[in-house]
Design a protein around this motif. Structure first.
Motif, short mmCIF file in Angstrom:
data_model
loop_
_atom_site.label_atom_id
_atom_site.label_comp_id
_atom_site.label_asym_id
_atom_site.label_seq_id
_atom_site.Cartn_x
_atom_site.Cartn_y
_atom_site.Cartn_z
N ALA A 1 0.83 -1.21 0.00
CA ALA A 1 0.00 0.00 0.00
C ALA A 1 0.87 1.27 0.00
N LEU A 2 1.85 1.29 -0.87
CA LEU A 2 2.80 2.40 -0.94
C LEU A 2 2.19 3.57 -1.73
N PRO A 3 2.43 4.80 -1.28
CA PRO A 3 1.99 5.94 -2.08
C PRO A 3 2.91 6.10 -3.29
N PRO A 4 2.48 6.85 -4.31
CA PRO A 4 3.35 7.08 -5.47
C PRO A 4 4.68 7.68 -5.02
N GLY A 5 5.75 7.24 -5.66
CA GLY A 5 7.09 7.73 -5.34
C GLY A 5 8.14 6.80 -5.90
N GLU A 6 9.39 7.06 -5.55
CA GLU A 6 10.52 6.24 -5.96
C GLU A 6 11.03 5.47 -4.76
N TYR A 7 11.28 4.20 -4.98
CA TYR A 7 11.73 3.32 -3.91
C TYR A 7 12.95 2.55 -4.38
N ARG A 8 13.83 2.24 -3.45
CA ARG A 8 15.04 1.47 -3.75
C ARG A 8 15.05 0.19 -2.94
N VAL A 9 15.54 -0.85 -3.59
CA VAL A 9 15.74 -2.14 -2.94
C VAL A 9 17.15 -2.60 -3.28
N PRO A 10 18.00 -2.84 -2.30
CA PRO A 10 17.83 -2.54 -0.88
C PRO A 10 17.89 -1.03 -0.65
N TYR A 11 17.20 -0.60 0.39
CA TYR A 11 17.16 0.82 0.73
C TYR A 11 18.19 1.12 1.83
N CYS A 12 19.01 2.13 1.58
CA CYS A 12 20.05 2.54 2.52
C CYS A 12 19.61 3.84 3.19
N ALA A 13 19.11 3.75 4.42
CA ALA A 13 18.63 4.93 5.13
C ALA A 13 19.79 5.76 5.69
N ASP A 14 20.90 5.13 5.91
CA ASP A 14 22.06 5.79 6.51
C ASP A 14 23.31 5.20 5.87
N MET A 15 24.23 6.04 5.42
CA MET A 15 25.44 5.55 4.75
C MET A 15 26.28 4.63 5.63
N LYS A 16 26.06 4.66 6.94
CA LYS A 16 26.77 3.74 7.84
C LYS A 16 26.42 2.29 7.51
N GLN A 17 25.21 2.09 6.95
CA GLN A 17 24.80 0.73 6.59
C GLN A 17 25.72 0.14 5.52
N MET A 18 26.36 1.00 4.73
CA MET A 18 27.22 0.50 3.65
C MET A 18 28.49 -0.17 4.18
N LYS A 19 28.70 -0.11 5.50
CA LYS A 19 29.83 -0.80 6.12
C LYS A 19 29.38 -2.10 6.78
N ASP A 20 28.09 -2.33 6.84
CA ASP A 20 27.52 -3.51 7.49
C ASP A 20 27.50 -4.68 6.50
N PRO A 21 28.25 -5.75 6.76
CA PRO A 21 28.30 -6.90 5.85
C PRO A 21 26.92 -7.51 5.59
N ALA A 22 26.05 -7.53 6.60
CA ALA A 22 24.71 -8.10 6.39
C ALA A 22 23.92 -7.25 5.39
N PHE A 23 24.08 -5.93 5.48
CA PHE A 23 23.38 -5.06 4.53
C PHE A 23 23.98 -5.22 3.14
N LEU A 24 25.30 -5.25 3.03
CA LEU A 24 25.95 -5.40 1.73
C LEU A 24 25.59 -6.72 1.06
N LYS A 25 25.31 -7.73 1.86
CA LYS A 25 24.91 -9.03 1.30
C LYS A 25 23.59 -8.91 0.53
N LYS A 26 22.74 -7.97 0.94
CA LYS A 26 21.49 -7.76 0.19
C LYS A 26 21.78 -7.36 -1.25
N PHE A 27 22.84 -6.56 -1.46
CA PHE A 27 23.23 -6.20 -2.82
C PHE A 27 23.75 -7.42 -3.57
N ASP A 28 24.54 -8.25 -2.88
CA ASP A 28 25.09 -9.44 -3.51
C ASP A 28 23.99 -10.42 -3.89
#
Length: 161
Positions: A52-79
């Motif tokens: 039930a998302l309103p119109p807009g642009e969405y990213r998967v995976p979504y990075c809310a904070d650039m600190k997540q880009m150092k988290d191996p579990a988050f980076l695995k989502k890209f892999d």
């Protein structure tokens, strides 16, 4: 030079860009491969509908904070994938007429802005006042570079919302 003298070039250039864009997107073949369909879109559409998302642009995976880009579990989502940009529009049948009129208004507005800027920066006939064409072309290249720099800065500093 009064700005009123520029209305004809504003309207004609806006309409010309609108027509060129229509030809590029509807007649010429080079944009036909820009979009691809999903092999089975029904489950994807169902999953998005459940959100039930309103119109807009969405990213998967979504990075809310650039600190997540150092988290191996988050980076695995890209892999693991998929990595996607999803643009959701209002759920309605396409209104081609409305879209074309709005785009025409947009191209005329852009031409108005160009005319306004040129009105305040160029003197009448400055391009043809005996200046060699190589000098004019260098200025055009400079202007394109300045436009790209300006665009990049606006993109990077545009308010997030």
């Amino acid at each position: 030079m009064p700005f009123g003298s520029l209305w004809l070039p504003v309207l004609v250039s806006g309409a010309a860009v609108w027509i060129a864009s229509a030809v590029a997107w509807m007649v010429l073949p080079h944009h036909r491969s820009d979009f691809k369909g999903l092999a089975d879109e029904t489950p994807v559409a169902d999953a998005l509908r459940k959100q039930a998302l309103p119109p807009g642009e969405y990213r998967v995976p979504y990075c809310a904070d650039m600190k997540q880009m150092k988290d191996p579990a988050f980076l695995k989502k890209f892999d693991d994938g998929p990595v996607a940009l999803i643009v959701l529009a209002k759920s309605e049948r396409p209104a081609m007429g409305k879209s074309l009129v709005l785009y025409l208004a947009y191209t005329i507005f852009v031409s108005f802005v160009v005319g306004y800027v040129l009105r305040h920066t160029l003197q009448v006939g400055s391009i043809w006042m005996g200046r060699p064409w190589p000098h004019t072309m260098k200025n055009v290249v400079d202007a394109v570079a300045y436009g790209l720099i300006t665009g990049a800065i606006f993109c990077s500093l545009w308010p997030k919302g």
